[in-house]
Design an enzyme around this catalytic site. Sequence first.
Site, mmCIF file in Angstrom:
data_model
loop_
_atom_site.group_PDB
_atom_site.id
_atom_site.type_symbol
_atom_site.label_atom_id
_atom_site.label_comp_id
_atom_site.label_asym_id
_atom_site.label_seq_id
_atom_site.Cartn_x
_atom_site.Cartn_y
_atom_site.Cartn_z
ATOM 1 N N SER A 81 0.809 -1.217 0.000
ATOM 2 C CA SER A 81 0.000 0.000 0.000
ATOM 3 C C SER A 81 0.840 1.264 0.000
ATOM 4 O O SER A 81 0.414 2.300 -0.521
ATOM 5 C CB SER A 81 -0.935 0.003 1.212
ATOM 6 N N ASP A 246 -5.727 7.302 9.056
ATOM 7 C CA ASP A 246 -5.797 6.032 9.781
ATOM 8 C C ASP A 246 -4.639 5.849 10.755
ATOM 9 O O ASP A 246 -4.534 4.813 11.396
ATOM 10 C CB ASP A 246 -5.841 4.852 8.802
ATOM 11 N N HIS A 249 -0.991 4.724 7.424
ATOM 12 C CA HIS A 249 -0.378 5.068 6.146
ATOM 13 C C HIS A 249 0.079 6.521 6.167
ATOM 14 O O HIS A 249 -0.499 7.348 6.858
ATOM 15 C CB HIS A 249 -1.377 4.849 5.005
#
Length: 344
Positions: A81, A246, A249
């Site tokens: 990610s 979050d 990230h």
Amino acid sequence: MTSMSRARVARRIAAGAAYGGGGVGLAGAAAVGLVLAEVQLARRRVGNGTSPHVPHADGLYGRMYAGPADAPLRLTMLGDSTAAGQGVHRGGQTPGALLASGLAALAERPVALRTVATPGACSDDLDRQVALVLADPGPVPDICVIMVGANDVTHRMSPTRSVRYLSSAVRRLRTAGTEVVVGTCPDLGTIEPVRQPLRWLARRASRQLAAAQTIGVVEQGGRTVSLGDLLGPEFAENPRELFGPDSYHPSAEGYATAAMAVLPTVCACLGLWPAEEERPDASRREGFLPVARAAAEAASEAGTEVAAAMPSGPRGPWALLKRRRRRRVPEQEPAPATPATPSS
């Protein structure tokens, strides 16, 4: 863990990856129960502020540099990610877009970006991602950037297996003729919801894996840039600025910080960095070291590059350790990937 002990462990992990040895544990068995309890608490708190959506960033950057005879440079992002850019809202904020924009500006050529990185991927997904890259009917990428490792730690993958998958991916890409830069495992000990003692164990595991990744990548002809120590202190000091919603990230500013560190190495791979900066600078503590020692130092210092130097020395292969000056990269949104065909 000291640099020398980290070098010894990293060398053992890399040797196991190369010769099929068993796994090297990252934490004592006595701590497993407590760690698992902390993981469950952290998982409840991490990832609640954002969707898994990743903005589309593939396309052409630096279109203003296109000329009738200028084919674009080809940049491909592989990994997890972080490589895909999860956590931001616009394509231009992803690390791939930032690298493509910066590369286009420095090369004065358009850059075509392709992303095969997948959120949630571990290193064992690199085999599939490399197959996608090599299956493309067009020319192989000029350069591939891989960012991977965080999920390997959180999913408790053996570091030996992790490095074996990464080394294989780098070898296949280098054999195909593309340059490879790997952003090594980030420092998971900086994630806000993670408490002690998991925070300490996560930091130790992250840096240990990053050092072993460096050995494996350099031995296959790639270069690495440490993301762990680059992002760690800065995230810890500015968590609201450098983390996304979050708390896991990176934010847009966090990705820009990472891209600034990786861009000089990408340009150096393609021969676009000033020749005088390719020599070791003693004032910046650059120089030639045994690869395991260079890997251990890189895992502990911001944005440090490691590249192969000599195939053998008194203590095995040697590497060049560089601390390149970072450059701010512009944010751009992608244009369609196929540049317009000039009229005859």
